[in-house]
Enzyme design. Sequence first.
Site, short mmCIF file in Angstrom:
data_model
loop_
_atom_site.label_atom_id
_atom_site.label_comp_id
_atom_site.label_asym_id
_atom_site.label_seq_id
_atom_site.Cartn_x
_atom_site.Cartn_y
_atom_site.Cartn_z
N GLU A 279 96.29 48.07 -0.39
CA GLU A 279 95.72 49.36 0.02
C GLU A 279 94.85 49.16 1.25
O GLU A 279 93.97 48.30 1.23
CB GLU A 279 94.89 49.95 -1.13
CG GLU A 279 95.78 50.36 -2.29
CD GLU A 279 95.02 51.02 -3.45
OE1 GLU A 279 93.81 51.21 -3.35
OE2 GLU A 279 95.67 51.35 -4.45
N HIS A 299 95.00 56.74 -3.25
CA HIS A 299 94.04 56.34 -4.29
C HIS A 299 92.95 57.41 -4.47
O HIS A 299 91.76 57.18 -4.26
CB HIS A 299 93.40 54.98 -3.93
CG HIS A 299 92.84 54.26 -5.13
ND1 HIS A 299 92.88 52.90 -5.26
CD2 HIS A 299 92.22 54.70 -6.25
CE1 HIS A 299 92.31 52.53 -6.40
NE2 HIS A 299 91.89 53.63 -7.02
#
Length: 557
Positions: A279, A299
């Site tokens: 990420e 997220h």
Amino acid sequence: MNPKPNESEKGKMKKVLVTDHISEEGIKKLREFAEVDVELELSNEELKERIAGYDALVIRSGTKVTKEIIEAGSKDNGKGEGKLKVIGRAGVGVDNIDVETATEKGIMVVNAPAANTISAAEHTIAMLLGLSRKIPAANVSLKSGVWERKKHMGVEVNGKVLGIIGLGRVGSEVVKKAKGLGMRVVAYDPFISQDRAGELGITLSNFKEVLSLADFVSLHTPLTKETHHMVGAKEFELMKNGVRVINCARGGLIDERALKDAIKSGKVAGAALDVFEEEPPSSGERELLELEEVVVTPHLGASTEEAQKAAAINIAEEVINALMNKPVRNAINMIYVEEELMGAIKPYLVLADKLGRLSAQLIPKSSRTEQFEVSYEGEIGAGGAGTGIAGNTRLITVAMLKSFLSWFIDGVNYVNAETIAKKTGIKVTESKTESIENFSSLISITTTTQSEKKRTVAGTLFGKGDLRIVRLDGFRVDASPSGYMLICSFSDKPRVIGPVCTILGDGGINIAGMQVGREKAGGEAVMVLNVDGSVSGDIMEEIKGVENIFDVKLVRL
Ligand code: NAD
Ligand code: MLT
């Protein structure tokens, strides 16, 4: 409400570093107690440089707290500032923290597990519906001026089977909401009882069965070594043709390459992903993200005003508690004891400290300890009914271990005592029995070293906090564990006790108390003298030279 620091504490204000965005309410709370620096753009290397001198680090999922960072934080920065004591995670997942290294270094890791449960569950449902009704693609297409209805044909979720993997906080909330949508839910969680599943009105099945029954599979487990890639090519094979997969838990649970292949082959009809193995996702992951069948969010599961405020406030309170040595409810690597119980346990912790230190000083210095056996007898061994500690002996055991190990090793605390014992090869055991003679409760430690017989020390509490050492190996004594104590083993013959007292007196050492315990008249005996000061090596040698003395040890408690 946390008390504000008093004047003397203000001089040495704790320092907290915040490296991911958390709500202002949390920062404000931390600032009531500590000096807070917020640094949101630090690289790993920069954090490693900056961390020394901070007492606490507060993060979300963005900061990777690696071994190197923890090691840098546990070093003295040479400015008399604190070393890292606590890592606070404003959220639930701690997979971005090297908890093992933190534990070894005695650093508490604490999270805010419940703050974002509802938000994460709502996001899962949003993703489920977004995926089933192709809302994101329809939205993009209409905004680009295309009125296309056939292409965005969806499926209902009503009556479909939702397979939940991981029936914890978020998984359970998703179950409740999915049932409201008319879904049939089956779940797999090897650590949850059928009773708990029953309360939610669902049944538990095994992993393979859940995968094979589900029209939608939703993952809600933590990311661990065991769960990494728990859904890969083999698992996709077990699923129904046209299954849809949702992951709002952790990237890394799904093998992304296998997911891409399964979508391309038509086995999987679509996926909704809030989390990614890397990420932000790496360029290698772009192909998966760009597939039409894939719905993605960056997220965002916990990104609601409510969850962020709650997580920031919770973590600020927990970090402050940790820095004030108060009980921390959500410590990942330390035992939690309710504050009300702490009052009853505290005197036992003091006794535990004395017993641990005494054991450490009685064993031969250079001999490796192999076993550390703790035994609880009487009321304390029977669940602590009369003691008010309600069976919470583990903290007392850890306190003994901490004091024992601290005698030999620097930096041992409540967080790392068990880990250090394990690493140094000491087998720690705890036994409990209700039966006892003479005392209401008795706590003892028996150490086994490589070179010596077992040594046992036992102590008890009289009244509310009168500590006593009542057994030394096989001998009954009644000594107050404080200050300097001289412990002599000898043969129970005349002209031993007198000469020892004379030597001490001649050396100007006052005897504050004396206890003698013996097996039988003329057998082996032990003498415990509380003395008012240290005893020099020369005097110790003189005492060792007294006829019928086997051994003399000076201990400090
Ligand atoms: P939790 O600890 O309450 O629940 C996790 C459950 O997974 C537990 O019941 C556990 O028994 C179960 N489990 C563990 N290993 C398993 C396995 N091998 N197979 C099946 N079940 C297993 O955690 P939670 O608060 O419900 O969070 C669940 C996940 O969601 C975590 O990964 C968390 O980090 C993540 N999360 C993500 C967001 C987000 O922003 N996307 C927000 C909150 C939580
Ligand atoms: C969590 O683990 O709590 C989630 O990933 C939420 C977050 O911190 O963004």
